[in-house]
Scaffold this active site. Structure first.
Site, PDB file in Angstrom:
ATOM      1  N   ARG A   1       0.847  -1.195   0.000  1.00 21.77           N
ATOM      2  CA  ARG A   1       0.000   0.000   0.000  1.00 21.77           C
ATOM      3  C   ARG A   1       0.885   1.248   0.000  1.00 21.77           C
ATOM      4  O   ARG A   1       0.588   2.255  -0.642  1.00 21.77           O
ATOM      5  CB  ARG A   1      -0.969  -0.001   1.193  1.00 21.77           C
ATOM      6  CG  ARG A   1      -1.796   1.268   1.268  1.00 21.77           C
ATOM      7  CD  ARG A   1      -3.092   1.181   2.064  1.00 21.77           C
ATOM      8  NE  ARG A   1      -3.137   0.245   3.154  1.00 21.77           N
ATOM      9  CZ  ARG A   1      -2.518   0.377   4.336  1.00 21.77           C
ATOM     10  NH1 ARG A   1      -1.794   1.446   4.589  1.00 21.77           N
ATOM     11  NH2 ARG A   1      -2.608  -0.544   5.261  1.00 21.77           N
TER      12      ARG A   1
ATOM     13  N   TYR B   1     -16.825  16.011 -15.667  1.00 25.41           N
ATOM     14  CA  TYR B   1     -17.187  14.597 -15.738  1.00 25.41           C
ATOM     15  C   TYR B   1     -18.231  14.300 -14.657  1.00 25.41           C
ATOM     16  O   TYR B   1     -18.096  14.736 -13.517  1.00 25.41           O
ATOM     17  CB  TYR B   1     -15.920  13.766 -15.514  1.00 25.41           C
ATOM     18  CG  TYR B   1     -16.163  12.294 -15.503  1.00 25.41           C
ATOM     19  CD1 TYR B   1     -16.439  11.614 -16.674  1.00 25.41           C
ATOM     20  CD2 TYR B   1     -16.134  11.580 -14.319  1.00 25.41           C
ATOM     21  CE1 TYR B   1     -16.685  10.256 -16.669  1.00 25.41           C
ATOM     22  CE2 TYR B   1     -16.373  10.218 -14.294  1.00 25.41           C
ATOM     23  CZ  TYR B   1     -16.654   9.565 -15.476  1.00 25.41           C
ATOM     24  OH  TYR B   1     -16.888   8.211 -15.455  1.00 25.41           O
TER      25      TYR B   1
ATOM     26  N   ASP C   1      -7.880  18.252 -14.627  1.00 28.00           N
ATOM     27  CA  ASP C   1      -8.170  16.900 -15.113  1.00 28.00           C
ATOM     28  C   ASP C   1      -7.758  16.881 -16.589  1.00 28.00           C
ATOM     29  O   ASP C   1      -8.388  17.500 -17.435  1.00 28.00           O
ATOM     30  CB  ASP C   1      -9.662  16.587 -14.936  1.00 28.00           C
ATOM     31  CG  ASP C   1     -10.022  15.162 -15.374  1.00 28.00           C
ATOM     32  OD1 ASP C   1      -9.341  14.626 -16.269  1.00 28.00           O
ATOM     33  OD2 ASP C   1     -10.996  14.606 -14.837  1.00 28.00           O
TER      34      ASP C   1
ATOM     35  N   LYS D   1      -8.669   5.820 -19.841  1.00 30.50           N
ATOM     36  CA  LYS D   1      -8.991   6.303 -21.172  1.00 30.50           C
ATOM     37  C   LYS D   1      -7.754   6.230 -22.077  1.00 30.50           C
ATOM     38  O   LYS D   1      -7.287   5.149 -22.350  1.00 30.50           O
ATOM     39  CB  LYS D   1      -9.565   7.719 -21.067  1.00 30.50           C
ATOM     40  CG  LYS D   1     -10.604   7.895 -19.942  1.00 30.50           C
ATOM     41  CD  LYS D   1     -11.865   7.070 -20.135  1.00 30.50           C
ATOM     42  CE  LYS D   1     -12.754   7.016 -18.882  1.00 30.50           C
ATOM     43  NZ  LYS D   1     -13.140   8.301 -18.344  1.00 30.50           N
TER      44      LYS D   1
END
Ligand code: PLP
Length: 378
Positions: free
Chosen positions: A46, A98, A170, A195
């Protein structure tokens, strides 16, 4: 190194021990320590994993930042960035961001007292007037989905500096191949790597790059505390995808330019939104801040009944959510990505029921044009 070279030779391009030109997938959660308090940089995955680190180093170099972070999705990346803020902090945000970003602010972070104000960030006066004593950041998405509104990153970053707040961008639609927000003065850049960066519709991932040591420490603390990290297999897939980002983006861009220009001349097509078109509102800003216009096009058909028929007749272009993959994907924002927004609100945002969004893939452009032409003609 120039950008296409960096895509291939950046990060950790080979395994130091064996020379393997594909960085190993360290499918491990824990690491044997040489003694108490003596480890080799890895204790628990982690906190750090070598494969994830290779990806984080790579995206950091591509976005010309100080440190990169990989998350389990774009939304995990965005949520982790929002966790930099405190109760009572206000964030100004592009009004048609978004849908998932809107939802996480509106339904989750609002409960924790983080206030999002959705404004038209393409208008710098609107942005400056919205800044108050509680404002801590300007969060922009440019170009936006699905109408491809363009915000001037450099001007927003200047405003942020003036008021000592931060700029978050973004950069999913452009990728660092076409647009590098940190070089334009932004502080944090976020990607849904699901994407274009991944590019093959096979990995869900989010990336963040920050421009200062201070933000890097805070982001790492959040990444390690909250734990929405990307696994080693997916990190490897993303590194592999990124190697071909340059040739893919060039092709997406070339195909989209041609299709956008061609769509304008079709009888049943009313309006075409593509930032590469001279008449597009954001065209000049795009030319200034990007080296290409990308692969996303939206267009309106004459009437609503045509939309379903058109979609059902397509053969090469698939009806699907998501974007940025090698295959062309089409969607109806009003019924898919933006269905949760009431119709009245949708119309205010300019999202008509006749609006179609096309993520132009890297197929032969003639096949894409033929597919669209045949689906419209009948
Ligand atoms: C898809 C997308 C996201 C969310 O990313 P996921 O990987 O789906 O969680 C965020 N921003 C933009 C612009 C997107 O297209």
């Amino acid at each position: 190194m120039k950008f296409n070279t960096l895509l291939i030779h950046g990060g950790k391009p080979f395994d130091e021990r064996t020379g393997a030109l594909s960085y190993p997938i360290y499918q491990a959660t824990t690491y044997r320590q040489d003694g108490i308090g003596k480890h080799r940089g890895y204790e628990y995955s982690r906190t750090a994993n070598p494969t994830r680190e290779a990806l984080e180093k790579l995206i950091c170099e591509l976005e010309a930042g100080v440190r990169g972070f990989a998350f389990s999705s774009g939304m995990a990346a965005i949520s982790s960035v929002i966790m930099l803020f405190n109760y009572g902090d206000e964030i100004l945000i592009t009004k048609n961001v978004y849908g998932g970003t809107f939802r996480v602010f509106d339904k989750i972070f609002k409960k924790f007292g983080i206030i999002a104000k959705f404004i038209d960030t393409t208008d710098l006066d609107v942005v400056e007037n919205a800044i108050n004593n509680n404002t801590r950041a300007i969060f922009i998405e440019t170009p936006t989905n699905p109408l491809l509104d363009v915000t001037d990153i450099k001007e927003i970053a200047k405003l942020s500096k003036k008021y000592e707040i931060i700029t978050v961008v973004d950069n999913t639609f452009m990728t660092p191949f076409f647009q590098r927000p940190l070089e334009l003065g932004a502080d944090i850049v976020i990607h849904s790597a699901t994407k274009y960066l991944g590019g093959h519709s096979d990995v869900l991932a989010g990336l963040v790059v920050v421009n200062s040591k201070e933000l890097a420490e805070k982001m790492h603390f959040i990444q390690n505390s909250v734990g929405a990290v990307l696994g080693p297999q997916d990190s490897w897939l993303l590194i592999r995808g990124i190697k071909t980002l340059g040739i893919r983006m060039e092709r997406h861009d070339r195909n989209a330019r041609e299709i956008a220009e061609w769509l304008k001349g079709l009888p049943k097509v009313r309006k075409v939104y593509y930032p590469g078109l001279k008449e597009h509102k954001g065209h000049e800003v795009m030319k200034k801040q990007c080296s290409g216009f990308g692969g996303m096009i939206s267009f309106e058909l004459d009437d609503k009944d045509e939309v379903e028929k058109f979609i059902s007749r397509l053969r090469v272009i698939y009806l699907a959510e998501s974007l940025g993959a090698v295959e062309s994907l089409i969607s109806i924002p009003a019924q898919m990505t933006h269905a949760s927004i009431p119709q009245e609100e949708r119309l205010k945002l300019g999202i008509k029921d006749t609006l179609i969004r096309l993520s132009v893939g890297i197929e032969d452009v003639e096949d894409l044009k033929e597919d669209i032409f045949n689906a419209l003609r009948r």
